[in-house]
Structure formats: C-alpha cells, structure tokens
Design a protein around this motif. Sequence first.
Motif, mmCIF file in Angstrom:
data_model
loop_
_atom_site.group_PDB
_atom_site.id
_atom_site.type_symbol
_atom_site.label_atom_id
_atom_site.label_comp_id
_atom_site.label_asym_id
_atom_site.label_seq_id
_atom_site.Cartn_x
_atom_site.Cartn_y
_atom_site.Cartn_z
ATOM 1 N N TRP A 390 25.248 52.078 -31.968
ATOM 2 C CA TRP A 390 25.346 53.016 -33.097
ATOM 3 C C TRP A 390 26.103 54.274 -32.678
ATOM 4 O O TRP A 390 26.969 54.761 -33.410
ATOM 5 C CB TRP A 390 23.926 53.356 -33.558
ATOM 6 C CG TRP A 390 23.843 54.169 -34.815
ATOM 7 C CD1 TRP A 390 24.875 54.611 -35.594
ATOM 8 C CD2 TRP A 390 22.650 54.643 -35.440
ATOM 9 N NE1 TRP A 390 24.407 55.342 -36.657
ATOM 10 C CE2 TRP A 390 23.042 55.370 -36.587
ATOM 11 C CE3 TRP A 390 21.299 54.512 -35.129
ATOM 12 C CZ2 TRP A 390 22.102 55.984 -37.425
ATOM 13 C CZ3 TRP A 390 20.370 55.118 -35.975
ATOM 14 C CH2 TRP A 390 20.770 55.841 -37.111
ATOM 15 N N TRP A 391 25.789 54.779 -31.494
ATOM 16 C CA TRP A 391 26.487 55.974 -31.010
ATOM 17 C C TRP A 391 27.988 55.703 -30.816
ATOM 18 O O TRP A 391 28.835 56.482 -31.252
ATOM 19 C CB TRP A 391 25.880 56.438 -29.680
ATOM 20 C CG TRP A 391 24.858 57.519 -29.844
ATOM 21 C CD1 TRP A 391 23.515 57.398 -29.747
ATOM 22 C CD2 TRP A 391 25.115 58.899 -30.143
ATOM 23 N NE1 TRP A 391 22.906 58.604 -29.969
ATOM 24 C CE2 TRP A 391 23.872 59.551 -30.203
ATOM 25 C CE3 TRP A 391 26.270 59.638 -30.368
ATOM 26 C CZ2 TRP A 391 23.739 60.908 -30.478
ATOM 27 C CZ3 TRP A 391 26.156 60.999 -30.635
ATOM 28 C CH2 TRP A 391 24.898 61.627 -30.696
ATOM 29 N N ILE A 392 28.289 54.610 -30.148
ATOM 30 C CA ILE A 392 29.705 54.309 -29.866
ATOM 31 C C ILE A 392 30.482 54.125 -31.164
ATOM 32 O O ILE A 392 31.565 54.700 -31.363
ATOM 33 C CB ILE A 392 29.817 53.053 -28.982
ATOM 34 C CG1 ILE A 392 29.238 53.345 -27.596
ATOM 35 C CG2 ILE A 392 31.271 52.598 -28.874
ATOM 36 C CD1 ILE A 392 29.158 52.138 -26.691
ATOM 37 N N GLY A 393 29.935 53.304 -32.070
ATOM 38 C CA GLY A 393 30.612 53.086 -33.336
ATOM 39 C C GLY A 393 30.658 54.343 -34.175
ATOM 40 O O GLY A 393 31.667 54.624 -34.846
ATOM 41 N N GLY A 394 29.585 55.149 -34.155
ATOM 42 C CA GLY A 394 29.559 56.383 -34.938
ATOM 43 C C GLY A 394 30.592 57.374 -34.478
ATOM 44 O O GLY A 394 31.269 58.022 -35.295
ATOM 45 N N VAL A 395 30.758 57.529 -33.177
ATOM 46 C CA VAL A 395 31.773 58.446 -32.652
ATOM 47 C C VAL A 395 33.170 57.985 -33.045
ATOM 48 O O VAL A 395 34.018 58.778 -33.479
ATOM 49 C CB VAL A 395 31.639 58.567 -31.124
ATOM 50 C CG1 VAL A 395 32.846 59.303 -30.536
ATOM 51 C CG2 VAL A 395 30.357 59.300 -30.754
#
Length: 429
Positions: A390-395
């Motif tokens: 989620w963090w990687i895709g969100g960034v």
Amino acid sequence: MNEGPDVPAAFRPAVVLPSYQSAKHLPAVLDAAAAWGLPLIVVDDGSTDDTTGVLDAWAAAHPDAQLHRVTHPTNRGKGEALRSGFAEAARLGRTHALTMDTDGQHDPADAAALLAAAEAALGTLVLGHRSTNDPNYPAGSRLGRSLSNLAILMSCGLRVGDSQCGYRVVPLGLIDAVRCRAGRYGYEAELLVRAGWAGVALVQVPVRTIYPPRGRHVSHFRPLRDTLHGLTLHLRLLTRAMLPLPHPQCPPPELGRGVGRRSGTPWWQRVLRWVDPRELVRAARRDRVGQMSVAAGLALGVFVANLPLYPVQTLVALYVARRLHLHPVSTVVGSQAAFPPLGLMLIFAAVYLGRLVLTGAPPAWSDFAGLGSLGFAELRQLLHGYFLAWWIGGVAIGAAMGLIAFGVALLLLRFVPIDDEPTAAAMAR
C-alpha cells in the motif's frame, strides 16, 4: 562608491569576482569595479585561457588598485570560487562582499544601488533581480528560474524573484553563521535558503543584464549534470524543511534582533493570515511563482491523499503545508481525494501496484473477501501482508497524480491576470 575614513566600520565591503575562462571580459569589468574604490578579489577558478596574463597586465597598469588574487589550480566550480572569495574578504577585514560575474553580463552601474541597499540595512542579503521581459532573456532560463524560486519559497518562505542572479551583496556574518554543502551553481541557491532559515531579511534590487549577441555567449552551465545537481539540492533542502528542528541564526545577538532580520509578528496574527482564503487569491494574482505555490499546495494534498495515513490525512496535509510555506486551503482541498468513493479506488489501485512491484504478481483478491466481517486478528494479518505494498503503490500513484494536479492547476491559473515584474526595489517575505 569611494571608500574613505567616513565609511562606517560596520560596512566595509569588498568586491568578489569569481572568474573562469573570462580573460577577454576581465579588463572592462576590473576597470569599472576599480572606480568604486573597494578591494577587488579575483578568484581564478582554474582558467586555462590568458587570465593570469590579463591580471598581471591590469595590475601593472593600475598600481594603486586594491587587487587581490586567489587562484585555484583546477576548476572547482562557482560555489568553491565564492567560498574562496568570501574567505579572502574576511581575511582583509571586510564585512560584506559584492559578488559580480566576470562574463560582462552584469551592468557595473547597478552596483551603487546594491551597495546602498546593503549599507542601509547591514544584516540583509541584497539580491539582484533581472527582468524576464527583456526580449534577449533566454527562454530556456525562465522555467528553471521559476522552479528554483518556488523551491526556495517552499524551503524557507523567502519570496525570491531571481534566485539565479549572481549579482548580490552578502554579509560575511551570514557565511560564518551557516554552512552550505552545495557546490557549483547550487551554492548560491542554498545560501538563499539558509539565509531564510537564519532569519536574515532579503532586499531585492532590479538590475540590468547585458546579453551578448545570440551565439556569442559561452555558458559554463552543464544542462544535464547541473540540473540533476539542482534537483538533488532542492530535494535535500525540502526534506530538511519538513523537520521541526532549529536552524542557526544570523546576525549574532550583539547586532540586535531588529537589524537585518525580518520583523517579528505575533503568532496568532501569523496563523490568521496563513488560513485567510484571501491570501490564496493574492498568491494566485501576485506573480508566476505565487501561482506555482498554489498549484504545489494542491499537488501535495493529492500526494498525501494517496498515503496510508487514515484517519490523519488532513492533519498531515496541514503540517506539510505549514512546513513548506504553502496555503492550507489548496493543500487540504487536494487531500480530499482520499474521501469515498475515490479514496477506496485509490487504496485498491495502490495495493495492486505495490504488490506488482514487490512480487511481480497482482494481489490475491480472495484475501479481501468478506472484508467487512473480518475480526481484529484477521484484519491485522491482512494489513501485515499488504501494508508495505500500500505504501509503495500509494507513493507512486500519489506522485503521478500530484504532478498531473500541478500541471492542470497551472494551466487553469494561466487565466488569472498577474504582474510578473516587481513594483518596488525592495521586496521581502
């Protein structure tokens, strides 16, 4: 400006002339600068032309001139040349340095106004401001100048009209108080940011630039390498701006808080002004950088909206806006992209992209079956498996959407009339 016994000890300037491959322009520059009656510090930054011979000949023809020479065996860049010039000025007991390029583009007639502004407010940093309306102004420089101005505004809050102008008067106390790490052309930009952090006031003076005929000017700016250095520099400074840590202050206490510093304003007045929607309108109408700051606030809000920071995204958006000197309205508006139903779509898109990056395969959607009926333990396990994705895709998605929001906002703001030129010789924060 002729220096004499009536010149106050608190204002004893020298002229610092960083020079690289400028032998053909040096005599005219030195002739003009010698008329000011100030020490002239020429920093030969590893030139391979006839700079040494030109300086020898000029010194022989002007035995009464206060010429001081600093030589770098090899080219070390403008930043190191300025550092060497400032160190020599301090060694000579000077308090300020008027920096001037030696390629013949700075009009010596403007030095009087720059020096007068510095003498009127001893602790200020005086910066030349070149007009962008000059028909000979290189079109390619406008974008870089605007982006640099925006980055400095976001880093320290200084509203700079021409961050790339090398015609300026620097109080040497500032050089002692702050430490700049950047080299080459980035040094001058970092000095502006650290001056803002140090509480130093800024005075901007319109100056004229003498542009050579097309194809005659040889620039030492290396587009790809120096642009990458500039991006790295501003990213580092913006990251530092996000941290609520104190900065070294200047001038030293013995000069008094009212000398050369931005005047203080009660905190509650600053808060009210910060949240006032009218300030957002004023920024959009002030100048091109003001419009870019409005667009940047919206873009940062959109970026924050894509991060797994529920339910504190609005608070994070406000913190980012405060630290980066952006108007909270545009940033909070951008952060509303996290609200349903778009917010749910962004979450699934971020998880999908992040999982692809981490494993090369999409997520197993069966893991999300019956999401609403999961207990705390199952929900915790699900988050543990997908939170990093989620963090990687969100960034990644946030960065892409932020850039799109920035571009669209700028296009729309183009319809707002502005006045790009300063209306006064002095402009502060």
